[in-house]
Design an enzyme around this catalytic site. Structure first.
Site, PDB file in Angstrom:
ATOM      1  N   CYS A  50       0.839  -1.210   0.000  1.00  9.01           N
ATOM      2  CA  CYS A  50       0.000   0.000   0.000  1.00  9.01           C
ATOM      3  C   CYS A  50       0.869   1.254   0.000  1.00  9.01           C
ATOM      4  O   CYS A  50       0.553   2.241  -0.659  1.00  9.01           O
ATOM      5  CB  CYS A  50      -0.922   0.010   1.216  1.00  9.01           C
ATOM      6  N   ARG A 126      -7.970  -4.159  -3.025  1.00  7.36           N
ATOM      7  CA  ARG A 126      -7.467  -3.007  -3.793  1.00  7.36           C
ATOM      8  C   ARG A 126      -8.465  -2.752  -4.921  1.00  7.36           C
ATOM      9  O   ARG A 126      -8.404  -3.386  -5.973  1.00  7.36           O
ATOM     10  CB  ARG A 126      -6.087  -3.303  -4.377  1.00  7.36           C
TER      11      ARG A 126
HETATM   12  C1  BEZ Z   1       0.640  -4.580   1.798  1.00  9.48           C
HETATM   13  O1  BEZ Z   1       1.839  -4.762   1.889  1.00  9.48           O
HETATM   14  O2  BEZ Z   1       0.163  -3.508   1.458  1.00  9.48           O
HETATM   15  C2  BEZ Z   1      -0.288  -5.721   2.095  1.00  9.48           C
HETATM   16  C3  BEZ Z   1       0.120  -6.984   1.803  1.00  9.48           C
HETATM   17  C4  BEZ Z   1      -0.727  -8.048   2.107  1.00  9.48           C
HETATM   18  C5  BEZ Z   1      -1.966  -7.810   2.682  1.00  9.48           C
HETATM   19  C6  BEZ Z   1      -2.374  -6.510   2.933  1.00  9.48           C
HETATM   20  C7  BEZ Z   1      -1.531  -5.450   2.642  1.00  9.48           C
END
Ligand code: BEZ
Length: 215
Positions: A50, A126
């Site tokens: 993110c 997402r």
């Molecule tokens: C992230 O790194 O943004 C992420 C990775 C896995 C699940 C949720 C967020």
């Protein structure tokens, strides 16, 4: 009887609602009418993928602005978490986040917008919604938590939708780098025999149902 929730689909009006953001209260879609809105959700603040996405959205902010588009993030986090995360990104990564982020503590906004997918957990997936200046949903994209989004693709679709609206044309695969017609665009199919016969006289065509032109 069990309530059935219908999913938001392309062509639907964005539901009206007041939201709390890092830039204060906003009313959807009212406060964004007259602009294109890229409304995107992320699973959680202070997560690596993110963070990379936020940096990319921020670095492309001027490109979105050039297309008369505003960005608006969303996750099921409190506003103080968004504020701390944005501060962290600015301090540690030297990237300013210029757009607002919805603090959807209770997940009600995300639920209304179809951004929580029960099979993928309790956080937002997402999601990207592109909303046109009249408040209608024109694109819906879903990515899983483990894959960050591609800014070039979001900008490409935004520009393609705008050209499609202004010229009544459709965009080929990989536009503007299509393997068959390069950056040319596709004329919508004819709706009667007379138009079908006229097409090859008016445009370059592979056949009457597959004509293209430059814009
Ligand atoms: C992230 O790194 O943004 C992420 C990775 C896995 C699940 C949720 C967020």
């Amino acid at each position: 009887m069990e309530e059935t929730k219908s999913m938001l689909l392309i062509g639907d009006k964005l539901p009206e609602m007041e939201v709390q953001t890092t830039h204060g209260k906003k009313v959807l879609p009212k406060d964004y009418l007259g602009k294109w809105l890229v409304l995107f959700s992320h699973p959680a603040d202070f997560t690596p993928v993110c963070t990379t996405e936020f940096v990319c959205f921020a670095k492309n902010y001027e490109n979105f602005k050039k297309l008369n588009a505003e960005l608006l993030g969303l996750s099921i986090d409190q506003v103080f978490s968004h504020i701390k995360w944005v501060e962290w990104i600015e301090k540690e990564l030297k990237v300013e986040i210029p757009f607002a982020i919805i603090a959807d503590d209770m997940g009600k906004v995300a639920a209304k917008l179809g951004m929580i997918h029960p099979g993928a957990g309790t956080k937002t997936v997402r999601a990207v919604l592109i909303i046109d200046p009249e408040g209608f949903i024109r694109l819906i994209l879903y990515y899983p938590a483990e894959v960050g989004r591609n800014m070039a693709e979001i900008l490409r679709v935004l520009e393609a939708l705008q050209i499609s609206d202004s010229h009544n044309v459709a965009m080929p695969a990989n536009w503007p780098n299509n393997e068959l017609i390069g950056n040319r665009v596709i004329i919508p199919p004819p709706s009667n025999i007379k138009d079908a016969k006229e097409r090859p006289k008016q445009y370059e065509c592979f056949d009457w149902w597959f004509c293209h032109k430059k814009v």
